[in-house]
Design an enzyme around this catalytic site. Sequence first.
Site, PDB file in Angstrom:
ATOM      1  N   LYS A  53       0.836  -1.201   0.000  1.00  0.00           N
ATOM      2  CA  LYS A  53       0.000   0.000   0.000  1.00  0.00           C
ATOM      3  C   LYS A  53       0.873   1.254   0.000  1.00  0.00           C
ATOM      4  O   LYS A  53       0.618   2.215  -0.728  1.00  0.00           O
ATOM      5  CB  LYS A  53      -0.954  -0.020   1.220  1.00  0.00           C
ATOM      6  CG  LYS A  53      -2.055  -1.065   1.080  1.00  0.00           C
ATOM      7  CD  LYS A  53      -2.889  -1.263   2.336  1.00  0.00           C
ATOM      8  CE  LYS A  53      -3.902  -2.393   2.111  1.00  0.00           C
ATOM      9  NZ  LYS A  53      -4.733  -2.714   3.277  1.00  0.00           N
ATOM     10  N   GLN A  97      -4.965  -1.533   9.391  1.00  0.00           N
ATOM     11  CA  GLN A  97      -4.895  -2.866   8.791  1.00  0.00           C
ATOM     12  C   GLN A  97      -5.509  -3.888   9.747  1.00  0.00           C
ATOM     13  O   GLN A  97      -5.207  -3.911  10.938  1.00  0.00           O
ATOM     14  CB  GLN A  97      -3.415  -3.213   8.496  1.00  0.00           C
ATOM     15  CG  GLN A  97      -3.223  -4.496   7.718  1.00  0.00           C
ATOM     16  CD  GLN A  97      -3.789  -4.441   6.301  1.00  0.00           C
ATOM     17  OE1 GLN A  97      -3.805  -3.410   5.657  1.00  0.00           O
ATOM     18  NE2 GLN A  97      -4.278  -5.574   5.832  1.00  0.00           N
ATOM     19  N   ASP A 120     -11.317   2.811   3.750  1.00  0.00           N
ATOM     20  CA  ASP A 120     -11.662   1.388   3.695  1.00  0.00           C
ATOM     21  C   ASP A 120     -13.182   1.176   3.624  1.00  0.00           C
ATOM     22  O   ASP A 120     -13.648   0.085   3.305  1.00  0.00           O
ATOM     23  CB  ASP A 120     -11.144   0.677   4.951  1.00  0.00           C
ATOM     24  CG  ASP A 120      -9.929  -0.191   4.689  1.00  0.00           C
ATOM     25  OD1 ASP A 120      -9.756  -0.632   3.528  1.00  0.00           O
ATOM     26  OD2 ASP A 120      -9.166  -0.439   5.638  1.00  0.00           O
TER      27      ASP A 120
HETATM   28  N1  GUN Z   1      -7.343  -7.004   6.021  1.00  0.00           N
HETATM   29  C1  GUN Z   1      -7.749  -7.783   4.995  1.00  0.00           C
HETATM   30  N2  GUN Z   1      -8.328  -7.026   4.045  1.00  0.00           N
HETATM   31  C2  GUN Z   1      -8.280  -5.755   4.483  1.00  0.00           C
HETATM   32  C3  GUN Z   1      -8.719  -4.514   3.940  1.00  0.00           C
HETATM   33  O1  GUN Z   1      -9.283  -4.415   2.851  1.00  0.00           O
HETATM   34  N3  GUN Z   1      -8.487  -3.426   4.698  1.00  0.00           N
HETATM   35  C4  GUN Z   1      -7.879  -3.488   5.908  1.00  0.00           C
HETATM   36  N4  GUN Z   1      -7.718  -2.360   6.594  1.00  0.00           N
HETATM   37  N5  GUN Z   1      -7.474  -4.615   6.448  1.00  0.00           N
HETATM   38  C5  GUN Z   1      -7.667  -5.736   5.728  1.00  0.00           C
END
Ligand code: GUN
Length: 280
Positions: A53, A97, A120
């Site tokens: 990311k 995350q 998100d």
């Molecule tokens: N963990 C697995 N998928 C995601 C996601 O799309 N966003 C976040 N923040 N954590 C995750």
Amino acid sequence: MAQIIDGKALSKEIRLELTEEVAQMKEEQGIVPGLAVVLVGEDPASTVYVRNKEKACGEVGMYSEVYRLPKETSEEDVLLLISKLNEDSKIHGILVQLPVPDHIDESKVLNNIDPKKDVDGFHPVNVGKLFSGEDAFVPCTPLGVMEMLHRNNVEIKGKEAVIIGRSNIVGKPMAALLLQEHATVTICHSRTADLKAHAKNADILVVATGRANMVTGDMVKPGATVIDVGINRVDDVLVGDVNFEEAKEVAGLITPVPGGVGPMTITMLLKNTLKAAKIS
Ligand code: GUN
């Protein structure tokens, strides 16, 4: 033999578009979209996702900050960091995350992110807006799936869309998005009585179960569009939730794993961060 949807190529195309938009925003308004990523602990998969990311932000000219916190960080300290980021004008998007360690209440953390910075789309305000058909931040993976359908001219209106998996991150928002575009939507899950009958009825089949190769060729309607959201490691090889070798013989369009939905997810995070900068 199905046509394969190349998520990597599509991602590249969209990231080029985003790079231009970011440069234009910087030139015309002096704003550089900024993303803050918070990682608590050292889950290996999460560590890789966070690094990707961060890298993706740099590639399109966005600003990013990554907070790598030790796994014993208190809930209070995470909430304090989020409050600080909510007030920080350089930061337009905030992402924590998941999963967070057990001593931290996930929903409490997510509920404290400013909905206007919730790239998100996990805050209840954005979930509610999505289901009410209002403009919202939409979770990145289902948003990426919609982008793949649109850019491959897959007809959605009036079609039977079947989603296998009912998670908050994929299944439920996916259903809302397909419904909004006038599909007839069915959500299947681990307690569904006759999964095969449902799956075989799908013009659009989205699979997000986390179970390797669980959708076999005999569960796919001839000519269907099959979107595989799964990423599973089996004997050190990455495979999806769909048995690709079987399904590609029956489907009309299909996404591979890796190189399908995965690259699109981070691209949609960049898109959401740009959107957050625009509304700031
Ligand atoms: N963990 C697995 N998928 C995601 C996601 O799309 N966003 C976040 N923040 N954590 C995750």
